[in-house]
Design an enzyme around this catalytic site. Structure first.
Site, PDB file in Angstrom:
ATOM      1  N   ASP A 115      16.143  -9.485   5.750  1.00 55.33           N
ATOM      2  CA  ASP A 115      15.558  -8.327   6.136  1.00 55.33           C
ATOM      3  C   ASP A 115      16.548  -7.263   6.139  1.00 55.33           C
ATOM      4  O   ASP A 115      17.875  -7.464   6.825  1.00 55.33           O
ATOM      5  CB  ASP A 115      14.542  -8.197   7.541  1.00 55.33           C
ATOM      6  CG  ASP A 115      13.567  -9.135   7.382  1.00 55.33           C
ATOM      7  OD1 ASP A 115      13.007  -9.146   6.155  1.00 55.33           O
ATOM      8  OD2 ASP A 115      12.814  -9.422   8.336  1.00 55.33           O
TER       9      ASP A 115
ATOM     10  N   ASP B 160       8.083  -8.181   1.744  1.00 58.66           N
ATOM     11  CA  ASP B 160       7.167  -7.933   2.809  1.00 58.66           C
ATOM     12  C   ASP B 160       6.381  -6.654   2.270  1.00 58.66           C
ATOM     13  O   ASP B 160       5.204  -6.687   2.475  1.00 58.66           O
ATOM     14  CB  ASP B 160       7.803  -7.633   4.013  1.00 58.66           C
ATOM     15  CG  ASP B 160       8.540  -8.593   4.656  1.00 58.66           C
ATOM     16  OD1 ASP B 160       8.162  -9.896   4.245  1.00 58.66           O
ATOM     17  OD2 ASP B 160       9.584  -8.587   5.604  1.00 58.66           O
TER      18      ASP B 160
END
Length: 213
Positions: A172, A186
């Site tokens: 991330d 995401d």
């Protein structure tokens, strides 16, 4: 999975009492015509209908491939150039690029259930591929393509990254101020989910038919 297939209908089986029912006076066994002008699940599929479905399936996989490639390339750049370095400010302190490894689900939730989230992502991919066989809607093709590309992006991390197969940590790097750190996969999943909700509110089914509740 059963609920997802119920929305589209089983191939070759009329949807009794639903929007696919034949109109009064129509020949027995005739299926409803969807919003796209193609035969519904209960009716014969014309060559034009097969071509239309093929185009929508192509859109689904093209969107999925684009979302997956974008996520994969972005993570490769983050791992090679950002991990181990200070965060990069993009919009002052409102948005930063900050590389972390996430063992949980989207936005860092459920770090203790990595294997479960891996199995869920794999199941989502299987369901979407199965739904593609009765896909006649371009908006649904885009929505499912986003979901598929995002699920593939994070599943790739789960399988190939440390600490091990099916337990890998997702990369991330998008860090808005006051919000969880996430990635492009995401984002694709969330955008696809929002589009599906909007299409459902409008009454548009994946097979191209429009219903009014």
């Amino acid at each position: 999975m059963a609920e997802a297939e119920r929305i589209i209908g089983t191939p070759g089986t009329p949807d009794d009492g639903g929007e696919h029912a034949a109109a009064p006076g129509a020949p027995a066994g005739a299926g409803a015509v969807g919003a796209s002008g193609e035969a519904g699940p209960g009716g014969p599929e014309t060559p034009a209908g097969r071509t239309g479905r093929g185009r929508r399936i192509a859109v689904l996989f093209a969107v999925a491939a684009f979302a997956y490639a974008l996520d994969l390339v972005s993570k490769m750049l983050v791992v090679s150039r950002l991990e181990g370095h200070a965060p990069i400010q993009v919009v002052g302190d409102l948005l930063e690029l900050h590389a972390i490894r996430n063992p949980g689900a989207a936005f860092g939730f459920g770090a203790a259930f990595t294997v479960i989230f891996t199995l869920i992502a794999a199941a989502v991919i299987v369901v979407i591929i199965r739904l593609a066989r009765k896909l006649y809607s371009f908006p649904w093709a885009i929505a499912l393509g986003l979901l598929l590309g995002g699920a593939l992006g994070n599943l790739t991390d789960r399988i190939f990254r440390a600490p091990g197969v099916f337990e890998g940590e997702v990369v991330d790097f998008i860090a808005p101020k006051g919000f969880a750190v996430f990635n492009l996969a995401d984002s694709a999943i969330v955008c696809g989910g929002i589009l599906i909700v909007l299409l459902s509110f409008r009454g548009l089914d994946p097979d191209g038919t429009v219903h009014k509740d």
